[in-house]
Write a protein that holds these residues in place. Sequence first.
Motif: not given
Length: 385
Positions: A251, A303, A324, A327
Motif C-alpha cells: 500500500c 495509508v 491493499k 490502493v
Amino acid sequence: MNDDILTLPRRVFSPEHDAFRDQVRRFVAQEIAPHHQAWERAGVVPRELWRKAGDMGLLCPTAPEPWGGAGGDYLYSAVVLEELAYAHAPGPGFAIHSEMAVPYLVNFGSDAQKDAWLPNLVSGRSIAGIAMTEPSAGSDLHAMQAQARRDGEGFRLSGQKVFISNGQLADLFIVAARIAGDEAISLFLVDAALPGVRRGRNLDKLGHHAQDTSEIFFDDVALPAGALLGEQGQGFRYLMKGLARERLTICVSCQARAEAVLRDTVAYAADRKVFGQPLSELQNTRFVLGAVKADLIAGRALVDRLLQEYVDGALDASSAAAAKLWVSEALGRAADTCLQVHGGWGYMTEYPVSRVYADARVERIAGGSSEIMKEIIARTLWPRR
Ligand SMILES: Cc1cc2nc3c(=O)[nH]c(=O)nc-3n(C[C@H](O)[C@H](O)[C@H](O)COP(=O)(O)OP(=O)(O)OC[C@H]3O[C@@H](n4cnc5c(N)ncnc54)[C@H](O)[C@@H]3O)c2cc1C
C-alpha cells in the motif's frame, strides 16, 4: 514529496523521520536514480548497492539494535518505500528483504538464528527472499508440495518455488514447506549456498525489470536442525501475521508511486500544447486528473491511518487487505489515466509513466490478489461464531 501534489498534510511522521527522509532522498538521487535504467536492462541491481544501502541504514530500519539494526518504528520503513517510489525506482528489492522476509526472522527466530543472519541482513552483506509460492500453489497456499523430511537431527528439503523476488541475489530464503507426516506448514531458514539449492532463470516480466524474480529448486537439501524457524506447524499462522505487514508495505509503495505519476503528469499537461493551448486547460484533462487527485487523497488518508494502526500494534488482517485492494487498484487507475494524458509519449519507455503503468499491474496480483483480498474482507461480514 518536495512539492506535495496532494496538499493533504501528513501527521504521522516526526522531525526524526523527516531527517531520515532527507538522507534517504539524497541516497536515492545519487546512488539509485541515475543507474535505474541500466539495471532494468540488466534485470537485476548490483550487490554493491545493497552494501551501500545497508551502510546508510536503509535496510531493515526496524531490526533490533543488538543485531545492528536501528530499532526504528515502521514509519522509517515507510520513508524508504516512499522515496524509492517518488524517484520511480522500484528495482532494488529492499521491501521484500526488509519488510517481507527479515521480519519472520526477527519475530519468530531464536537468538542463535538472529546471530547467524541478522547483522549481515541489516548491513546488506546478505540478501533475503521469501519463498511461499509454487507452480501449483499461489493463492491457495495449502496446496503447496514442498516437503522437509526429518533426517537425523536435521531435515532434507525437496520442492520447487516460483516467482521468488530477490531470487537471483538472495543468500537466505524463508521457505514454507510441510514436514513429512504433518499437514501443517512450517517455515525454514534456507541458506542459498547449501548444496541442492538451485536458482532457475531470472524470469522475464511485464514490468519491474530491474527486480530479479526466479524459480528456486530444492533438490534434497540437507538442512541443520537449526533451520526450522519458530515452532513446527506454525508456518501458516506466521505467514498470516506477516502478510498484514507485507500488504501495508505494498500500500505505502503503491500510494507513493501513484502520487509520483500524478506529479509528473500535471507537469507534462502544463507543458504540452494541443490545438494552441496547454493540455492542462482542457476540461477533460482537468476532470480526469482532478479525479485522480481525489482518489489519491483518499488513499493517503487510508495509508496514513493504517501506518498509525500498525505502529500502535493494532493493524488487523482485514483492514490491511481492504487497503491493499483499494490502493493497488487506485494505482492502476491513476497509471492508466496518466498514460492517456501523455498520449503517444506515454507509451514510450523514456517517460516514467509507461514504466509505472507496467509495474503497477502486478500489485493487484502479488502479495495476495484483489480477489483474495475481497475474500478476506468478506469473511468479516459473516464472522464464524
Ligand atoms: C512479480 C511477482 C513477484 C512475486 N514475488 C513473490 C515472492 O517473493 N514470494 C512468493 O512466495 N510469491 C511471490 N509472488 C507470487 C504471488 O504472491 C502470487 O502470484 C499470487 O499470490 C497469486 O498466485 P498465482 O500466481 O498462483 O495465481 P492463482 O492462485 O492461480 O490465481 C489465478 C486467478 O484466480 C484468482 N483466484 C484464486 N483463488 C480465488 C478464489 N478463492 N476466489 C476468487 N478468485 C480466485 C486469482 O485472484 C487470480 O486472478 C510473486 C508474483 C509476481 C508476479
